[in-house]
Scaffold this motif. Structure first.
Motif, mmCIF file in Angstrom:
data_model
loop_
_atom_site.group_PDB
_atom_site.id
_atom_site.type_symbol
_atom_site.label_atom_id
_atom_site.label_comp_id
_atom_site.label_asym_id
_atom_site.label_seq_id
_atom_site.Cartn_x
_atom_site.Cartn_y
_atom_site.Cartn_z
ATOM 1 N N LYS A 1 47.965 39.014 49.438
ATOM 2 C CA LYS A 1 49.597 39.521 49.046
ATOM 3 C C LYS A 1 49.980 38.827 50.402
ATOM 4 N N SER A 2 49.057 39.418 51.495
ATOM 5 C CA SER A 2 49.278 39.157 53.123
ATOM 6 C C SER A 2 48.848 38.093 53.397
ATOM 7 N N LEU A 3 47.868 37.426 53.154
ATOM 8 C CA LEU A 3 47.571 36.496 53.554
ATOM 9 C C LEU A 3 47.985 35.060 53.394
ATOM 10 N N ARG A 4 48.131 34.662 54.230
ATOM 11 C CA ARG A 4 49.443 33.184 54.672
ATOM 12 C C ARG A 4 48.491 31.534 54.798
ATOM 13 N N CYS A 5 47.082 32.069 54.481
ATOM 14 C CA CYS A 5 46.014 30.818 54.693
ATOM 15 C C CYS A 5 45.966 30.343 53.090
ATOM 16 N N PRO A 6 44.698 29.300 52.599
ATOM 17 C CA PRO A 6 44.813 29.241 51.779
ATOM 18 C C PRO A 6 44.302 30.250 50.401
ATOM 19 N N VAL A 7 43.880 30.441 49.543
ATOM 20 C CA VAL A 7 43.448 31.016 48.901
ATOM 21 C C VAL A 7 42.748 30.105 47.762
ATOM 22 N N MET A 8 41.439 30.559 47.590
ATOM 23 C CA MET A 8 40.498 29.722 46.068
ATOM 24 C C MET A 8 40.274 30.487 44.787
ATOM 25 N N PHE A 9 40.799 30.309 44.311
ATOM 26 C CA PHE A 9 39.838 31.890 42.789
ATOM 27 C C PHE A 9 39.325 30.393 42.280
ATOM 28 N N ILE A 10 37.997 30.846 41.379
ATOM 29 C CA ILE A 10 37.100 30.475 40.957
ATOM 30 C C ILE A 10 36.457 31.498 39.480
ATOM 31 N N ILE A 11 36.936 31.035 38.532
ATOM 32 C CA ILE A 11 36.775 32.288 37.769
ATOM 33 C C ILE A 11 36.076 31.966 36.246
ATOM 34 N N GLY A 12 35.021 32.491 35.432
ATOM 35 C CA GLY A 12 34.631 32.291 34.236
ATOM 36 C C GLY A 12 34.959 33.003 33.080
ATOM 37 N N ASP B 1 41.004 40.561 34.342
ATOM 38 C CA ASP B 1 41.526 40.261 35.742
ATOM 39 C C ASP B 1 41.680 39.905 37.028
ATOM 40 N N ALA B 2 40.500 38.755 36.703
ATOM 41 C CA ALA B 2 40.383 37.664 37.773
ATOM 42 C C ALA B 2 41.688 36.585 37.959
ATOM 43 N N LYS B 3 42.270 36.936 36.284
ATOM 44 C CA LYS B 3 43.498 35.837 36.436
ATOM 45 C C LYS B 3 44.106 36.527 36.622
ATOM 46 N N ALA B 4 44.649 37.540 36.356
ATOM 47 C CA ALA B 4 45.929 39.030 37.346
ATOM 48 C C ALA B 4 45.663 38.456 38.596
ATOM 49 N N GLN B 5 45.005 38.197 39.471
ATOM 50 C CA GLN B 5 45.275 37.966 40.489
ATOM 51 C C GLN B 5 45.182 36.974 41.667
ATOM 52 N N ILE B 6 45.790 35.701 40.538
ATOM 53 C CA ILE B 6 45.747 34.354 40.709
ATOM 54 C C ILE B 6 47.157 34.117 41.568
ATOM 55 N N MET B 7 48.562 34.567 41.318
ATOM 56 C CA MET B 7 49.542 34.876 41.341
ATOM 57 C C MET B 7 49.490 35.762 43.200
ATOM 58 N N ILE B 8 48.984 36.577 43.392
ATOM 59 C CA ILE B 8 49.137 37.211 44.693
ATOM 60 C C ILE B 8 49.217 36.561 45.930
ATOM 61 N N PRO B 9 48.377 36.404 46.301
ATOM 62 C CA PRO B 9 48.439 34.866 47.632
ATOM 63 C C PRO B 9 49.961 33.680 47.585
ATOM 64 N N LYS B 10 50.390 33.686 47.858
ATOM 65 C CA LYS B 10 51.065 32.688 48.998
ATOM 66 C C LYS B 10 50.905 31.011 47.853
#
Length: 240
Positions: free
Chosen positions: A177-188, A198-207
Motif C-alpha cells: 500500500k505504501s509503495l509509490r513505484c510500479p509493482v508487478m504480479f505474476i500469478i499461476g 490470495d494472490a489475486k486479492a493483493q493486486i489492487m493494494i498498490p497504487k
C-alpha cells in the motif's frame, strides 16, 4: 548507466532458476542474482533482505528494481520496507504479501520435521513436483528431474532456516500500500504453494500495478511459460 535489476530465487531452488532470463535481461539491465540457498545463518526474512541489500551496495548501485519468486517475493517486500529509498519497482513472481495462515504454519512445521528426519534429498524429491502444474509435470518429467537434481544437495540447515523464516514472516500488505513505484504480479491459476485467490486479492493494494494471470501455470512460471513471463517482466522493467 544501466538500471540495476535484482532477481531473487525462491525456496528449494537456487539462483540458477533465473539462468534462462539473465542472458536476455542483461542486454539492457545490470542484473544482480544473489545466492542464499545454502546459507543457514539467515534466520528471518529481514535477515535475507539485509543480505540482499549488501549485495546491491557491493555492486555500486544505490537503487534497483527487485523481483522475487515465491520466498524471494517475501524478501523483496522486506527489502522495500527496510530500504524504501533504494527501490525503483517491486515484482512478486508467484508470491504474496500476506502472512502465513495457521494452517500454512502447521504445514511448514511438518516440513521442518520431515527435513530433519529424512534429509534434504527426500524433501526435494517429494515437494518439487507440486511446484508445477500437473499437466506440465506429466508432459516434462525431465524438467522436474532437473530441478530435483539441482536442489537435492541443498544443506539441511539452510532448508530448515528458510522454512522457519517463511513461517514467521509478518504480513506486509502495508508495504504494498505504501509503495509509490510500479509493482508487478505474476500469478499461476494452478499454483499449490500460493493460493491464486490470495494472490489475486493483493493486486489492487498498490497504487501502480500490473498483473499477469497464467491459466495453466503452477508456481514456476519462469519455467512453465518462460517466454510469456519474460516478455511481461521486460514490459514491467520499462515502467520502473
Amino acid at each position: 548507466m544501466k538500471k540495476a535489476v535484482v532477481l531473487l530465487h525462491g525456496y528449494g531452488e537456487d539462483a540458477t532458476i533465473w539462468s534462462g532470463y539473465v542472458p536476455f535481461l542483461q542486454k539492457d539491465f545490470y542484473i544482480i542474482v544473489p545466492e542464499y540457498a545454502r546459507l543457514s545463518n539467515l534466520k528471518t526474512i529481514d535477515d535475507y533482505a539485509d543480505f540482499v541489500e549488501k549485495k546491491v551496495s557491493e555492486s555500486g548501485f544505490e537503487k534497483c528494481v527487485i523481483i522475487g519468486h515465491s520466498m524471494g517475493g517475501y524478501i523483496a517486500l522486506a527489502f522495500a520496507e527496510k530500504y524504501p529509498d533504494k527501490v525503483l519497482g517491486v515484482g512478486l513472481f508467484h508470491s504474496t504479501a500476506f502472512a502465513d495462515s495457521d494452517e500454512k504454519k502447521a504445514a511448514r512445521n511438518k516440513n521442518v520435521e520431515f527435513i530433519k528426519t529424512h534429509g534434504a534429498e527426500a524433501f526435494i524429491k517429494v515437494s518439487t513436483p507440486n511446484l508445477y502444474a500437473e499437466a506440465f509435470a506429466k508432459k516434462y518429467p525431465e524438467i522436474i528431474q532437473k530441478h530435483i537434481d539441482a536442489s537435492s544437495s541443498l544443506p539441511v540447515e539452510a532448508l530448515i532456516a528458510g522454512m522457519e523464516a517463511m513461517r514467521d514472516r509478518p504480513d506486509r500488505k502495508h508495504v504494498l500500500k505504501s509503495l509509490r513505484c510500479p509493482v508487478m504480479f505474476i500469478i499461476g491459476e494452478r499454483d499449490k504453494s500460493v493460493a491464486p485467490a490470495d494472490a489475486k486479492a493483493q493486486i489492487m493494494i498498490p497504487k501502480f500495478f500490473s498483473s499477469s494471470i497464467l491459466d495453466e501455470v503452477g508456481h514456476m512460471g519462469m519455467i512453465e511459460e518462460p517466454e510469456d513471463c519474460l516478455k511481461f517482466v521486460g514490459k514491467f522493467l520499462l515502467k520502473c
